[in-house]
Design a protein around this motif. Sequence first.
Motif, PDB file in Angstrom:
ATOM      1  N   LEU A 104       0.825  -1.206   0.000  1.00 46.36           N
ATOM      2  CA  LEU A 104       0.000   0.000   0.000  1.00 46.36           C
ATOM      3  C   LEU A 104       0.864   1.263   0.000  1.00 46.36           C
ATOM      4  O   LEU A 104       0.477   2.284  -0.587  1.00 46.36           O
ATOM      5  N   ILE A 105       2.016   1.197   0.632  1.00 44.19           N
ATOM      6  CA  ILE A 105       2.904   2.363   0.694  1.00 44.19           C
ATOM      7  C   ILE A 105       3.607   2.583  -0.647  1.00 44.19           C
ATOM      8  O   ILE A 105       3.704   3.716  -1.138  1.00 44.19           O
ATOM      9  N   PHE A 106       4.079   1.492  -1.254  1.00 46.30           N
ATOM     10  CA  PHE A 106       4.899   1.609  -2.476  1.00 46.30           C
ATOM     11  C   PHE A 106       4.171   1.028  -3.694  1.00 46.30           C
ATOM     12  O   PHE A 106       4.799   0.440  -4.573  1.00 46.30           O
ATOM     13  N   SER A 107       2.860   1.197  -3.760  1.00 49.22           N
ATOM     14  CA  SER A 107       2.076   0.608  -4.846  1.00 49.22           C
ATOM     15  C   SER A 107       2.405   1.187  -6.217  1.00 49.22           C
ATOM     16  O   SER A 107       2.148   0.547  -7.237  1.00 49.22           O
ATOM     17  N   SER A 108       2.982   2.371  -6.271  1.00 47.52           N
ATOM     18  CA  SER A 108       3.280   2.979  -7.569  1.00 47.52           C
ATOM     19  C   SER A 108       4.474   2.330  -8.266  1.00 47.52           C
ATOM     20  O   SER A 108       4.655   2.498  -9.477  1.00 47.52           O
ATOM     21  N   VAL A 109       5.289   1.573  -7.516  1.00 47.59           N
ATOM     22  CA  VAL A 109       6.459   0.927  -8.127  1.00 47.59           C
ATOM     23  C   VAL A 109       6.401  -0.596  -8.022  1.00 47.59           C
ATOM     24  O   VAL A 109       7.217  -1.286  -8.629  1.00 47.59           O
ATOM     25  N   LEU A 110       5.444  -1.124  -7.276  1.00 46.29           N
ATOM     26  CA  LEU A 110       5.303  -2.572  -7.116  1.00 46.29           C
ATOM     27  C   LEU A 110       4.250  -3.093  -8.085  1.00 46.29           C
ATOM     28  O   LEU A 110       3.140  -2.567  -8.149  1.00 46.29           O
ATOM     29  N   SER A 111       4.592  -4.129  -8.830  1.00 47.40           N
ATOM     30  CA  SER A 111       3.685  -4.688  -9.827  1.00 47.40           C
ATOM     31  C   SER A 111       3.172  -6.050  -9.363  1.00 47.40           C
ATOM     32  O   SER A 111       3.952  -6.971  -9.129  1.00 47.40           O
ATOM     33  N   LEU A 112       1.847  -6.157  -9.230  1.00 44.57           N
ATOM     34  CA  LEU A 112       1.231  -7.427  -8.852  1.00 44.57           C
ATOM     35  C   LEU A 112       1.201  -8.411 -10.021  1.00 44.57           C
ATOM     36  O   LEU A 112       1.011  -9.609  -9.821  1.00 44.57           O
ATOM     37  N   ASP A 113       1.375  -7.930 -11.231  1.00 43.16           N
ATOM     38  CA  ASP A 113       1.391  -8.769 -12.428  1.00 43.16           C
ATOM     39  C   ASP A 113       2.804  -9.130 -12.863  1.00 43.16           C
ATOM     40  O   ASP A 113       2.990  -9.667 -13.964  1.00 43.16           O
ATOM     41  N   GLY A 114       3.787  -8.832 -12.030  1.00 44.54           N
ATOM     42  CA  GLY A 114       5.164  -9.103 -12.415  1.00 44.54           C
ATOM     43  C   GLY A 114       5.627  -8.139 -13.493  1.00 44.54           C
ATOM     44  O   GLY A 114       5.196  -6.984 -13.549  1.00 44.54           O
ATOM     45  N   LYS A 115       6.461  -8.634 -14.395  1.00 43.26           N
ATOM     46  CA  LYS A 115       6.949  -7.822 -15.507  1.00 43.26           C
ATOM     47  C   LYS A 115       6.503  -8.489 -16.806  1.00 43.26           C
ATOM     48  O   LYS A 115       7.104  -9.480 -17.244  1.00 43.26           O
ATOM     49  N   PRO A 116       5.422  -7.959 -17.411  1.00 44.34           N
ATOM     50  CA  PRO A 116       4.868  -8.578 -18.626  1.00 44.34           C
ATOM     51  C   PRO A 116       5.904  -8.722 -19.738  1.00 44.34           C
ATOM     52  O   PRO A 116       6.811  -7.899 -19.882  1.00 44.34           O
ATOM     53  N   GLY A 117       5.736  -9.776 -20.528  1.00 49.87           N
ATOM     54  CA  GLY A 117       6.683 -10.029 -21.606  1.00 49.87           C
ATOM     55  C   GLY A 117       6.670  -8.963 -22.683  1.00 49.87           C
ATOM     56  O   GLY A 117       7.679  -8.719 -23.355  1.00 49.87           O
ATOM     57  N   HIS A 118       5.496  -8.302 -22.880  1.00 47.37           N
ATOM     58  CA  HIS A 118       5.410  -7.276 -23.913  1.00 47.37           C
ATOM     59  C   HIS A 118       5.805  -5.886 -23.416  1.00 47.37           C
ATOM     60  O   HIS A 118       5.658  -4.912 -24.140  1.00 47.37           O
ATOM     61  N   ALA A 119       6.298  -5.821 -22.171  1.00 47.49           N
ATOM     62  CA  ALA A 119       6.757  -4.536 -21.640  1.00 47.49           C
ATOM     63  C   ALA A 119       8.177  -4.243 -22.114  1.00 47.49           C
ATOM     64  O   ALA A 119       8.984  -5.153 -22.301  1.00 47.49           O
ATOM     65  N   THR A 120       8.477  -2.977 -22.278  1.00 48.83           N
ATOM     66  CA  THR A 120       9.817  -2.592 -22.701  1.00 48.83           C
ATOM     67  C   THR A 120      10.798  -2.740 -21.552  1.00 48.83           C
ATOM     68  O   THR A 120      10.394  -2.828 -20.380  1.00 48.83           O
ATOM     69  N   ALA A 121      12.082  -2.757 -21.888  1.00 50.02           N
ATOM     70  CA  ALA A 121      13.118  -2.896 -20.854  1.00 50.02           C
ATOM     71  C   ALA A 121      13.071  -1.731 -19.881  1.00 50.02           C
ATOM     72  O   ALA A 121      13.296  -1.901 -18.676  1.00 50.02           O
ATOM     73  N   GLU A 122      12.755  -0.557 -20.381  1.00 48.79           N
ATOM     74  CA  GLU A 122      12.680   0.620 -19.512  1.00 48.79           C
ATOM     75  C   GLU A 122      11.531   0.490 -18.527  1.00 48.79           C
ATOM     76  O   GLU A 122      11.669   0.816 -17.342  1.00 48.79           O
ATOM     77  N   TRP A 123      10.381  -0.009 -19.018  1.00 49.79           N
ATOM     78  CA  TRP A 123       9.224  -0.195 -18.128  1.00 49.79           C
ATOM     79  C   TRP A 123       9.575  -1.200 -17.031  1.00 49.79           C
ATOM     80  O   TRP A 123       9.256  -0.995 -15.868  1.00 49.79           O
ATOM     81  N   LYS A 124      10.216  -2.291 -17.399  1.00 50.33           N
ATOM     82  CA  LYS A 124      10.589  -3.321 -16.424  1.00 50.33           C
ATOM     83  C   LYS A 124      11.578  -2.781 -15.401  1.00 50.33           C
ATOM     84  O   LYS A 124      11.518  -3.151 -14.223  1.00 50.33           O
ATOM     85  N   SER A 125      12.477  -1.925 -15.846  1.00 50.54           N
ATOM     86  CA  SER A 125      13.487  -1.389 -14.924  1.00 50.54           C
ATOM     87  C   SER A 125      12.891  -0.416 -13.919  1.00 50.54           C
ATOM     88  O   SER A 125      13.499  -0.152 -12.879  1.00 50.54           O
ATOM     89  N   MET A 126      11.701   0.093 -14.212  1.00 52.59           N
ATOM     90  CA  MET A 126      11.073   1.073 -13.329  1.00 52.59           C
ATOM     91  C   MET A 126      10.026   0.451 -12.411  1.00 52.59           C
ATOM     92  O   MET A 126       9.312   1.164 -11.707  1.00 52.59           O
ATOM     93  N   HIS A 127       9.922  -0.870 -12.405  1.00 46.69           N
ATOM     94  CA  HIS A 127       8.944  -1.549 -11.544  1.00 46.69           C
ATOM     95  C   HIS A 127       9.593  -2.741 -10.845  1.00 46.69           C
ATOM     96  O   HIS A 127      10.561  -3.318 -11.335  1.00 46.69           O
ATOM     97  N   ILE A 128       9.027  -3.090  -9.691  1.00 45.69           N
ATOM     98  CA  ILE A 128       9.512  -4.210  -8.882  1.00 45.69           C
ATOM     99  C   ILE A 128       8.388  -5.234  -8.780  1.00 45.69           C
ATOM    100  O   ILE A 128       7.231  -4.887  -8.528  1.00 45.69           O
TER     101      ILE A 128
END
Length: 296
Positions: A104-128
């Motif tokens: 709840l505190i860090f929801s803007s950087v935490l991904s419940l769906d992991g890192k989707p395969g169709h996401a760019t490398a930059e998008w993946k690097s900006m999420h946990i």
Amino acid sequence: SLPGGAQLTGWLSEHCETASAAGPDQNTKQSRTVRASKEPLKWKEQYRTPMHNHLKAIKAGLIIVSLLALAGTILPFLFMKKFSLTCAALTMTLALLLPVIYYLIFSSVLSLDGKPGHATAEWKSMHITMPVIPLGILFLFVVQVIRVFDKIRLTVADSNRYLICWIIIAAVLIVITVIRTPKRLRGEGLFIWGLFLCLLSYSLSYSLNAATCSEAVHTTAVITDSSVENRGKDDPDYYLTVKLYDSTEAEICVTEDLYMMYQPISLCQRTSAFGVRMVQLHTPLNKEARSFYNPK
């Protein structure tokens, strides 16, 4: 020919031409939709928050919180004899509440769906990636332990009130989680996380009721029925149905020795701050144990 046959033939030919003309446009729209769904998930600067500048620290904190949740879940189970029921239930439940609060505190950087395969490398690097499945397994484990507590240690007598507490806690946790999760990160993982929150709410409801129970009241149990389940197994379940002071009945799982006991049995009853009664049967503690219906 049939009356109006010429008009019917003209109407059918006209609509077939219209459908065939519209067909390519519809196919084009569908193909565009498929292509759009396969477009890479790109990072946009408008997604950036101050938390994105501390991704390493947040990731390290997530690992620590997950390990604390694991320790708080396993240790009370391994050393159950050294923990009281209330302490064990609260420790296990509150330990699992840590990652929920962390999300709840860090929801803007935490991904419940992991890192989707169709996401760019930059998008993946900006999420946990939030470890949804490992934490969910812990939620399931704690629920099973709490169910054992409810069955053989301290049984919930007011199931309706308990259910209301469970629903309220689950609703609050789910609503807050949905509000805190950015729209761009609301996917299937959020739904799965919501199911796990329902499991956590079950454990939390039991733990809070057990922790806020009043002092135990001991009376002589008025047994109205008895039953045995799984007779064909090596370890059958023995149940006694007892009458509470308001004439309602509660079915309580007991040991074989208590089930076969011919002398009076003590009914231990506690009431939580939420009005939920929790009961237990045991051998009489002293001669002062008495019935609700024969006070002297």
